[in-house]
Write a protein that holds these residues in place. Sequence first.
Motif, PDB file in Angstrom:
ATOM      1  N   ARG A  13       0.839  -1.197   0.000  1.00  0.00           N
ATOM      2  CA  ARG A  13       0.000   0.000   0.000  1.00  0.00           C
ATOM      3  C   ARG A  13       0.876   1.251   0.000  1.00  0.00           C
ATOM      4  O   ARG A  13       2.041   1.216   0.394  1.00  0.00           O
ATOM      5  CB  ARG A  13      -0.920  -0.002   1.223  1.00  0.00           C
ATOM      6  N   PRO A  14       0.321   2.372  -0.421  1.00  0.00           N
ATOM      7  CA  PRO A  14       1.092   3.615  -0.370  1.00  0.00           C
ATOM      8  C   PRO A  14       1.270   4.080   1.072  1.00  0.00           C
ATOM      9  O   PRO A  14       0.524   3.668   1.968  1.00  0.00           O
ATOM     10  CB  PRO A  14       0.235   4.601  -1.164  1.00  0.00           C
ATOM     11  N   GLU A  19       2.643   8.481   8.041  1.00  0.00           N
ATOM     12  CA  GLU A  19       3.978   8.023   7.638  1.00  0.00           C
ATOM     13  C   GLU A  19       4.698   9.085   6.811  1.00  0.00           C
ATOM     14  O   GLU A  19       5.901   9.300   6.979  1.00  0.00           O
ATOM     15  CB  GLU A  19       3.859   6.721   6.841  1.00  0.00           C
ATOM     16  N   LYS A  20       3.957   9.770   5.949  1.00  0.00           N
ATOM     17  CA  LYS A  20       4.557  10.851   5.157  1.00  0.00           C
ATOM     18  C   LYS A  20       5.025  11.980   6.065  1.00  0.00           C
ATOM     19  O   LYS A  20       6.111  12.534   5.872  1.00  0.00           O
ATOM     20  CB  LYS A  20       3.559  11.382   4.131  1.00  0.00           C
ATOM     21  N   CYS A  24       8.805   8.856   6.603  1.00  0.00           N
ATOM     22  CA  CYS A  24       9.111   7.428   6.455  1.00  0.00           C
ATOM     23  C   CYS A  24       9.483   7.131   5.009  1.00  0.00           C
ATOM     24  O   CYS A  24       9.036   7.810   4.089  1.00  0.00           O
ATOM     25  CB  CYS A  24       7.908   6.564   6.860  1.00  0.00           C
ATOM     26  N   LYS A  25      10.280   6.115   4.821  1.00  0.00           N
ATOM     27  CA  LYS A  25      10.711   5.694   3.490  1.00  0.00           C
ATOM     28  C   LYS A  25      10.170   4.302   3.205  1.00  0.00           C
ATOM     29  O   LYS A  25      10.042   3.476   4.100  1.00  0.00           O
ATOM     30  CB  LYS A  25      12.240   5.671   3.401  1.00  0.00           C
ATOM     31  N   THR A  26       9.886   4.035   1.945  1.00  0.00           N
ATOM     32  CA  THR A  26       9.436   2.717   1.528  1.00  0.00           C
ATOM     33  C   THR A  26      10.632   1.772   1.493  1.00  0.00           C
ATOM     34  O   THR A  26      11.675   2.106   0.927  1.00  0.00           O
ATOM     35  CB  THR A  26       8.787   2.796   0.128  1.00  0.00           C
ATOM     36  N   PRO A  42      16.486  -1.109   6.644  1.00  0.00           N
ATOM     37  CA  PRO A  42      16.973   0.280   6.628  1.00  0.00           C
ATOM     38  C   PRO A  42      18.376   0.397   7.217  1.00  0.00           C
ATOM     39  O   PRO A  42      18.670  -0.162   8.264  1.00  0.00           O
ATOM     40  CB  PRO A  42      15.954   1.029   7.495  1.00  0.00           C
ATOM     41  N   GLY A  43      19.225   1.097   6.481  1.00  0.00           N
ATOM     42  CA  GLY A  43      20.580   1.329   6.954  1.00  0.00           C
ATOM     43  C   GLY A  43      21.550   0.196   6.701  1.00  0.00           C
ATOM     44  O   GLY A  43      22.749   0.340   6.916  1.00  0.00           O
TER      45      GLY A  43
END
Length: 133
Positions: A13-14, A19-20, A24-26, A42-43
Motif C-alpha cells: 500500500r502507499p 507516515e509521510k 518514512c521511506k518505503t 533500513p541502513g
Amino acid sequence: MASESVKVVVRCRPLNDREKAMNCKTVISIDSSHCQCFIEKPGATEEPPKQFTFDGTYYINHSTEQIYNEIAYPLVEGVTEGYNGTIFAYGQTGSGKSFTMQGVLDPPSQRGIIPRAFEHIFETIQVTSLYLM
C-alpha cells in the motif's frame, strides 16, 4: 471453475499521511513480472534484501480495480456459478487490509474489493432475473 487452489497475493500500500509526516521511506520493492517482493533493512547497505515469491504481487502504483479484475473477478464469477470462494485479508495492523478490501471513494479505481464484489454479484442476479422473465 477449472481448478481449485489457494493463491497468496501481496499488495504494497502507499504511505499514509502519518507516515509521510514522519518522513518514512518505503523499504519494499516489487517485481510483478516474477511475483517477487523484496524487503530492505533500513541502513543495512551491505545486506541484500529479503526476497519472497507469491502467486501475485502488486505495488503502490497498482489500483484496486486491477487487483479485482485479475484476482477477485474470477473467484466471484465462480461464486455466481455456485462454487465456494473466499478472499482472506491477512496482515498486521496498518498493513493495508482495509485499503484493499473496503477501498476509498476517490479515485474510483481504488474502490475496494468488497464493494466491487457486491456490485458484480447484484449485476449477475439482475441479468439472470431479466433472462428468466
